[in-house]
Design a protein around this motif. Sequence first.
Motif, short mmCIF file in Angstrom:
data_model
loop_
_atom_site.label_atom_id
_atom_site.label_comp_id
_atom_site.label_asym_id
_atom_site.label_seq_id
_atom_site.Cartn_x
_atom_site.Cartn_y
_atom_site.Cartn_z
N UNK A 6 28.35 -12.12 -3.06
CA UNK A 6 29.22 -10.95 -2.97
C UNK A 6 30.63 -11.26 -2.46
N UNK A 7 30.86 -12.46 -1.95
CA UNK A 7 32.15 -12.81 -1.35
C UNK A 7 33.23 -12.97 -2.40
N UNK A 8 34.45 -12.55 -2.06
CA UNK A 8 35.60 -12.79 -2.92
C UNK A 8 36.05 -14.22 -2.67
N UNK A 9 36.13 -15.01 -3.73
CA UNK A 9 36.50 -16.42 -3.62
C UNK A 9 37.95 -16.60 -4.07
N UNK A 10 38.76 -17.24 -3.24
CA UNK A 10 40.11 -17.65 -3.63
C UNK A 10 39.99 -19.11 -4.05
N UNK A 11 40.13 -19.35 -5.35
CA UNK A 11 39.91 -20.69 -5.90
C UNK A 11 41.20 -21.27 -6.46
N UNK A 12 41.26 -22.58 -6.55
CA UNK A 12 42.43 -23.23 -7.14
C UNK A 12 42.27 -23.42 -8.64
N UNK A 13 41.08 -23.22 -9.14
CA UNK A 13 40.85 -23.26 -10.58
C UNK A 13 39.58 -22.47 -10.90
N UNK A 14 39.52 -21.95 -12.10
CA UNK A 14 38.37 -21.11 -12.46
C UNK A 14 37.16 -21.93 -12.89
N UNK A 15 37.36 -23.19 -13.22
CA UNK A 15 36.25 -24.06 -13.60
C UNK A 15 36.32 -25.36 -12.80
N UNK A 16 35.93 -25.33 -11.51
CA UNK A 16 36.04 -26.53 -10.68
C UNK A 16 35.14 -27.66 -11.17
N UNK A 29 32.33 -26.71 -13.89
CA UNK A 29 31.35 -25.66 -13.63
C UNK A 29 31.69 -24.43 -14.47
N UNK A 30 30.74 -23.97 -15.27
CA UNK A 30 30.98 -22.83 -16.16
C UNK A 30 30.74 -21.49 -15.49
N UNK A 31 29.96 -21.45 -14.40
CA UNK A 31 29.62 -20.17 -13.80
C UNK A 31 29.99 -20.06 -12.31
N UNK A 32 30.90 -20.91 -11.84
CA UNK A 32 31.31 -20.87 -10.43
C UNK A 32 32.29 -19.74 -10.14
N UNK A 33 33.01 -19.30 -11.15
CA UNK A 33 34.06 -18.30 -10.99
C UNK A 33 33.63 -17.00 -11.65
N UNK A 34 33.75 -15.89 -10.92
CA UNK A 34 33.39 -14.58 -11.45
C UNK A 34 34.66 -13.73 -11.50
N UNK A 35 35.27 -13.59 -12.69
CA UNK A 35 36.57 -12.93 -12.80
C UNK A 35 36.62 -11.48 -12.34
N UNK A 36 35.49 -10.82 -12.24
CA UNK A 36 35.48 -9.42 -11.79
C UNK A 36 35.73 -9.31 -10.29
N UNK A 38 36.66 -12.65 -8.17
CA UNK A 38 37.32 -13.84 -7.62
C UNK A 38 38.78 -13.93 -8.09
N UNK A 39 39.59 -14.67 -7.34
CA UNK A 39 41.00 -14.85 -7.65
C UNK A 39 41.33 -16.33 -7.73
N UNK A 40 42.21 -16.68 -8.68
CA UNK A 40 42.67 -18.06 -8.80
C UNK A 40 44.07 -18.15 -8.21
N UNK A 41 44.25 -19.10 -7.31
CA UNK A 41 45.57 -19.38 -6.74
C UNK A 41 46.25 -20.37 -7.69
N UNK A 42 47.43 -20.05 -8.20
CA UNK A 42 48.09 -20.96 -9.14
C UNK A 42 48.28 -22.36 -8.55
#
Length: 89
Positions: A6-16, A29-36, A38-42
């Motif tokens: 349930x945590x919001x993840x601030x990631x540096x890429x959507x497919x680490x 990783x194909x399922x590490x990022x949940x766009x609904x 999580x946020x990607x930091x450019x």
Amino acid sequence: LELLAPAVILAVESRPIECTEGDGLCWHCADCFQPWKDLVIPPVTSLTNARKLLAHSRPVMNRTIIMSWHGQHANATDAEVSRAYVITN
């Protein structure tokens, strides 16, 4: 893993990049990022955008979001990081 669901993840890429120990097999990783949620930091902030960020910078105690720098890249001095980028890209 249950805490992260349930945590919001601030990631540096959507497919680490993930790697197995032992054989060193690496993949994106194909399922590490949940766009609904999580946020990607450019990965790159241009000088113009950096100036905009600084112009709107708040005192540390008034901030609600903390930004981070990933610090890894294809030419990293860490051989394993460099190898993972070569294998997966």
